[in-house]
Each structure stands twice: as C-alpha cells, then as structure tokens.
Design a protein around this motif. Structure first.
Motif, PDB file in Angstrom:
ATOM      1  N   TYR A 169       9.465   7.917   0.052  1.00  0.00           N
ATOM      2  CA  TYR A 169       8.988   7.720   1.419  1.00  0.00           C
ATOM      3  C   TYR A 169       9.590   8.704   2.412  1.00  0.00           C
ATOM      4  CZ  TYR A 169       8.434   3.438  -1.235  1.00  0.00           C
ATOM      5  OH  TYR A 169       8.153   2.547  -2.241  1.00  0.00           O
ATOM      6  N   ILE A 170      10.423   9.620   1.919  1.00  0.00           N
ATOM      7  CA  ILE A 170      11.056  10.572   2.837  1.00  0.00           C
ATOM      8  C   ILE A 170      10.687  12.015   2.526  1.00  0.00           C
ATOM      9  CG2 ILE A 170      12.994   9.068   3.393  1.00  0.00           C
ATOM     10  CD1 ILE A 170      14.683  10.631   1.415  1.00  0.00           C
ATOM     11  N   ASN A 171      10.287  12.296   1.292  1.00  0.00           N
ATOM     12  CA  ASN A 171       9.851  13.647   0.921  1.00  0.00           C
ATOM     13  C   ASN A 171       8.443  13.570   0.341  1.00  0.00           C
ATOM     14  OD1 ASN A 171      12.388  14.929   1.559  1.00  0.00           O
ATOM     15  ND2 ASN A 171      13.215  14.019  -0.308  1.00  0.00           N
ATOM     16  N   SER A 172       7.546  13.036   1.123  1.00  0.00           N
ATOM     17  CA  SER A 172       6.196  12.783   0.625  1.00  0.00           C
ATOM     18  C   SER A 172       5.410  14.081   0.463  1.00  0.00           C
ATOM     19  CB  SER A 172       5.447  11.852   1.584  1.00  0.00           C
ATOM     20  OG  SER A 172       5.459  12.377   2.894  1.00  0.00           O
ATOM     21  N   ASN A 173       4.495  14.055  -0.462  1.00  0.00           N
ATOM     22  CA  ASN A 173       3.618  15.198  -0.719  1.00  0.00           C
ATOM     23  C   ASN A 173       2.656  15.362   0.462  1.00  0.00           C
ATOM     24  OD1 ASN A 173       1.688  17.026  -1.603  1.00  0.00           O
ATOM     25  ND2 ASN A 173       1.558  16.160  -3.666  1.00  0.00           N
ATOM     26  N   PRO A 174       2.661  16.523   1.133  1.00  0.00           N
ATOM     27  CA  PRO A 174       1.773  16.702   2.294  1.00  0.00           C
ATOM     28  C   PRO A 174       0.294  16.619   1.946  1.00  0.00           C
ATOM     29  CG  PRO A 174       2.795  18.788   1.657  1.00  0.00           C
ATOM     30  CD  PRO A 174       3.489  17.717   0.874  1.00  0.00           C
ATOM     31  N   ASP A 175      -0.029  16.736   0.665  1.00  0.00           N
ATOM     32  CA  ASP A 175      -1.429  16.619   0.247  1.00  0.00           C
ATOM     33  C   ASP A 175      -1.827  15.178  -0.066  1.00  0.00           C
ATOM     34  OD1 ASP A 175      -1.809  19.395   0.425  1.00  0.00           O
ATOM     35  OD2 ASP A 175      -1.019  19.691  -1.605  1.00  0.00           O
ATOM     36  N   ASN A 176      -0.845  14.286  -0.053  1.00  0.00           N
ATOM     37  CA  ASN A 176      -1.119  12.880  -0.347  1.00  0.00           C
ATOM     38  C   ASN A 176      -1.514  12.179   0.956  1.00  0.00           C
ATOM     39  OD1 ASN A 176      -1.115  10.172  -1.081  1.00  0.00           O
ATOM     40  ND2 ASN A 176       0.684  10.364  -2.404  1.00  0.00           N
ATOM     41  N   ILE A 177      -2.793  12.227   1.275  1.00  0.00           N
ATOM     42  CA  ILE A 177      -3.286  11.730   2.560  1.00  0.00           C
ATOM     43  C   ILE A 177      -3.051  10.227   2.713  1.00  0.00           C
ATOM     44  CG2 ILE A 177      -5.289  11.553   4.074  1.00  0.00           C
ATOM     45  CD1 ILE A 177      -4.267  14.398   3.549  1.00  0.00           C
ATOM     46  N   LEU A 178      -3.251   9.471   1.649  1.00  0.00           N
ATOM     47  CA  LEU A 178      -3.085   8.021   1.739  1.00  0.00           C
ATOM     48  C   LEU A 178      -1.626   7.653   2.012  1.00  0.00           C
ATOM     49  CD1 LEU A 178      -5.411   6.774  -1.154  1.00  0.00           C
ATOM     50  CD2 LEU A 178      -5.825   6.680   1.315  1.00  0.00           C
ATOM     51  N   CYS A 179      -0.710   8.360   1.361  1.00  0.00           N
ATOM     52  CA  CYS A 179       0.713   8.107   1.603  1.00  0.00           C
ATOM     53  C   CYS A 179       1.070   8.435   3.046  1.00  0.00           C
ATOM     54  CB  CYS A 179       1.560   8.933   0.641  1.00  0.00           C
ATOM     55  SG  CYS A 179       3.347   8.834   0.955  1.00  0.00           S
ATOM     56  N   SER A 211       0.826  -1.204   0.000  1.00  0.00           N
ATOM     57  CA  SER A 211       0.000   0.000   0.000  1.00  0.00           C
ATOM     58  C   SER A 211       0.866   1.262   0.000  1.00  0.00           C
ATOM     59  CB  SER A 211      -0.926  -0.002   1.219  1.00  0.00           C
ATOM     60  OG  SER A 211      -1.753   1.139   1.230  1.00  0.00           O
ATOM     61  N   THR A 212       1.970   1.229   0.751  1.00  0.00           N
ATOM     62  CA  THR A 212       2.865   2.388   0.807  1.00  0.00           C
ATOM     63  C   THR A 212       3.552   2.607  -0.534  1.00  0.00           C
ATOM     64  OG1 THR A 212       3.268   1.924   3.156  1.00  0.00           O
ATOM     65  CG2 THR A 212       4.763   3.462   2.069  1.00  0.00           C
ATOM     66  N   LYS A 213       4.002   1.527  -1.156  1.00  0.00           N
ATOM     67  CA  LYS A 213       4.633   1.645  -2.469  1.00  0.00           C
ATOM     68  C   LYS A 213       3.669   2.271  -3.476  1.00  0.00           C
ATOM     69  CE  LYS A 213       6.971  -1.607  -4.339  1.00  0.00           C
ATOM     70  NZ  LYS A 213       7.347  -2.942  -4.872  1.00  0.00           N
ATOM     71  N   GLU A 214       2.427   1.840  -3.418  1.00  0.00           N
ATOM     72  CA  GLU A 214       1.435   2.311  -4.391  1.00  0.00           C
ATOM     73  C   GLU A 214       1.062   3.767  -4.156  1.00  0.00           C
ATOM     74  OE1 GLU A 214      -3.154   1.278  -5.829  1.00  0.00           O
ATOM     75  OE2 GLU A 214      -2.067  -0.103  -4.518  1.00  0.00           O
ATOM     76  N   THR A 215       0.865   4.146  -2.907  1.00  0.00           N
ATOM     77  CA  THR A 215       0.351   5.491  -2.620  1.00  0.00           C
ATOM     78  C   THR A 215       1.442   6.556  -2.572  1.00  0.00           C
ATOM     79  OG1 THR A 215       0.459   5.059  -0.227  1.00  0.00           O
ATOM     80  CG2 THR A 215      -1.629   4.590  -1.353  1.00  0.00           C
ATOM     81  N   CYS A 216       2.682   6.162  -2.271  1.00  0.00           N
ATOM     82  CA  CYS A 216       3.760   7.153  -2.132  1.00  0.00           C
ATOM     83  C   CYS A 216       4.619   7.279  -3.385  1.00  0.00           C
ATOM     84  CB  CYS A 216       4.648   6.808  -0.938  1.00  0.00           C
ATOM     85  SG  CYS A 216       3.811   6.917   0.656  1.00  0.00           S
ATOM     86  N   ASN A 217       4.346   6.446  -4.377  1.00  0.00           N
ATOM     87  CA  ASN A 217       5.058   6.539  -5.656  1.00  0.00           C
ATOM     88  C   ASN A 217       6.575   6.437  -5.500  1.00  0.00           C
ATOM     89  OD1 ASN A 217       2.597   7.027  -7.172  1.00  0.00           O
ATOM     90  ND2 ASN A 217       2.634   9.105  -6.319  1.00  0.00           N
ATOM     91  N   GLY A 218       7.007   5.584  -4.571  1.00  0.00           N
ATOM     92  CA  GLY A 218       8.437   5.323  -4.415  1.00  0.00           C
ATOM     93  C   GLY A 218       9.206   6.351  -3.614  1.00  0.00           C
TER      94      GLY A 218
END
Length: 334
Positions: free
Chosen positions: A129-139, A120-127
């Motif tokens: 995991y350290i500079n994630s988009n703050p608008d990406n709630i699922l990630c 689920s993390t791979k799918e939602t964070c697009n690879g």
C-alpha cells in the motif's frame, strides 16, 4: 537518565564545519556508542550502573544497532566497558515497509475505512500500500478512497483534533510546542543547561531538514541508510538483552500493528500472555512478555495514547517504565 541531542543539528547540538554537520543512520549508531563511552570516562562513578539505551519514533531504526554496537564493543574489550542490559523503545519505526504498510490494517480496525474499502484495497494492491504500481489503476483508486477517509485526521493520535500549528487552541498539544520554544530559547534556561553561548541562534523543536517521512530521499545533511532494524533485534536475542517496547494504541504514524508483526517474526516463546495492566487502579493498556534463554521482550500498549506517548499519557508511561526497570533489578543494582 541521560538525554543526548543526536544527530548534529537536533536540539542544542551543533557542528563547527559543514562536513561535521552531515550524518546518517549508520553514523549515528557509532556516535551513540562513542557518546556513552566518553560520558562514562568523565563520570566513572556510574560505570557499574546498569545501562539501558532508549529512543522513540525514528530511533527505533537506530537504537537496536547502537545497542548491538555496545555489546560488541564490550566483547572486543573496548574501554570503558558499558554495563549494557538492554533497551527501551517507544512508538518505534522498525521497518520502513511494514510499519507504514500497517496503516491500512489500523484504519480498518478503528473503523476509519469500511469493510468494502479494506477488502477491495487488499485485493487490488496485493498487500503493498506504499509502493503501489502506478499502472494498477484499481489499487490507486482504492488508495485514494483511503486518503479521503484519513487525510483529515491527526495521525499522531487519531483522537486528537488537527490543530493550527501557527495559532493552536490552548487545548491542542501543539500549543505546548509554543511554550516549549519560549522556555528553550530563554537565556537563563540555556545557561542552566550549560548550552554554549553563541552556538545556537534559535532552538527549534524539530529540524525539518532532518525529519523523516515515508519514502523521503537522502538530503545533503543526512542519509537515511537503515531500512529495517528487525535483524538487529534478532541478534539481540542472542545477547540475552532485556527489551521494553511501548506503543500508543491510537498512533497511526507507526501503528502498534506493525510492531506486533515484526515481534511475531522473531518466533519467541510467550512467557506471559496478553493481559491488561493497571495504573491508579484503572486499565492503562495491555501487555505481553516473551522470553528465550536469558532474553526477554516486554511489549505494552498504552490505552488512548498516540505517537508521543509521554505527552498523551505521562502518568501511565512513567508507571510502565518504572515497573519494568524495577522488575529487571535496576533499583537493586544501581
């Protein structure tokens, strides 16, 4: 073997002015080269000895560039010439994105997170995991789930307990830091080490004003201006350098997975395939060897070791380095 306290403010090193106390990754590269040149001027009988530059942890960003600086200095005719042969890295931080990013894969391989969380993390964070988009709630939700699973671990060695640094149990590695402080602050010890009296009030194992953590900003004392040393490694291939890289396989600080990823990016031919290596007739870890023209890279893991490999597995760490140096004609050339 030469130990250097660098940059200023580490160990027993000191500066007389505020300007001299400031440093950076790139300045540290130049200081490493300057130090070894000055040392050889004072100890010329070692000029012909093969020289290997080494470092652990964050120095994985600095030592490749410092090694290149040494090769370049020789090429430019700088004196004294350094008989540089290669470099050794232990638990190195090599790329500030891929090494930290590889913690997810590490957590999954060691069953610290479930298949469901991993996928689920791979799918939602697009690879990322350290500079994630703050608008990406699922990630962000999945990263929170990972934090819940791993925040209670000692990421320096996931097999070790989390210790109370102020009052550690005798079996905790943190207890060694207390005794190390007693030893290093003993005036008799400092005199034996030729520490200049009055330059250091109290020795500390870590200078937290300099210590790096993920996404840490520059401080008034230090600029973390090298993001990746992978390109330096590519240039070392052309220098026919001899390289040894060691990772503890239970280190989650800078996991072995990140190291393997950037080594793969060098696209080197495999000279010796992945296989176990032994110490005292026991499997001590695994290793492989790459070679291209006169360049070689030996990559080894140490089974059960964490970030501070020599502390976790001293016998195995010594055995690997000793064997590697022996096979690179160190004993014959010295």
């Amino acid at each position: 073997m030469i130990f250097a306290d660098l940059p200023t403010g580490v160990g027993f090193s000191y500066a007389k002015t505020w300007e001299a106390s400031r440093s950076s990754d790139s300045l540290l590269v130049l200081q490493c080269y300057e130090f070894i040149q000055k040392w050889l001027v004072e100890h010329p009988r070692f000029l012909n000895n093969p020289f290997y530059m080494s470092g652990i942890s964050y120095y994985g960003l600095v030592i490749p560039a410092a090694t290149l600086e040494t090769y370049n200095g020789n090429q430019h005719g700088n004196q004294p010439q350094v008989n540089i042969k290669g470099c050794i890295y232990v638990s190195p931080l090599t790329d500030k994105f891929s090494d930290f990013n590889s913690r997810l894969e590490f957590a999954h391989r060691f069953a610290l997170i479930s298949d469901d969380i991993y996928e689920s993390t791979k799918e939602t964070c697009n690879g990322n995991y350290i500079n994630s988009n703050p608008d990406n709630i699922l990630c962000l939700y999945n990263l929170q789930r990972i934090d819940e699973c791993t925040s209670g671990l000692n990421i320096g060695n996931i097999l070790d307990p989390v210790c109370d640094a102020a009052n550690p149990e005798p079996t905790c590695f943190a207890a060694a830091d207390i005794y190390l402080g007693y030893w290093a602050n003993n005036k008799v010890v400092q005199k034996a080490l030729h520490v200049r009296e009055g330059t250091i009030e109290t020795w500390h194992k870590s200078n937290y004003s300099l210590q790096y953590d993920m996404n840490k900003e520059d401080t008034v004392y230090y600029s973390y201006d090298i993001f990746s040393s992978v390109d330096d490694h590519r240039q070392l291939v052309a220098r026919n350098s001899q390289v040894l890289i060691i990772n503890g396989d239970h280190d989650m600080n800078f996991p072995y997975i990140g190291t393997e990823q950037w080594i793969k990016s060098l696209d080197l031919p495999t000279e010796s395939p992945w296989k176990p290596w032994f110490a005292s007739n026991q499997v001590a870890g695994y290793r492989t060897r790459y070679a291209k023209n006169g360049y070689t890279l030996t990559y080894a893991t140490i089974k059960g070791a964490g970030h501070v490999v020599a502390l976790n597995k001293p016998k195995e760490a010594f055995s690997m380095v000793d064997e590697w140096l022996s096979t690179h004609s160190y004993l014959n050339d010295a």
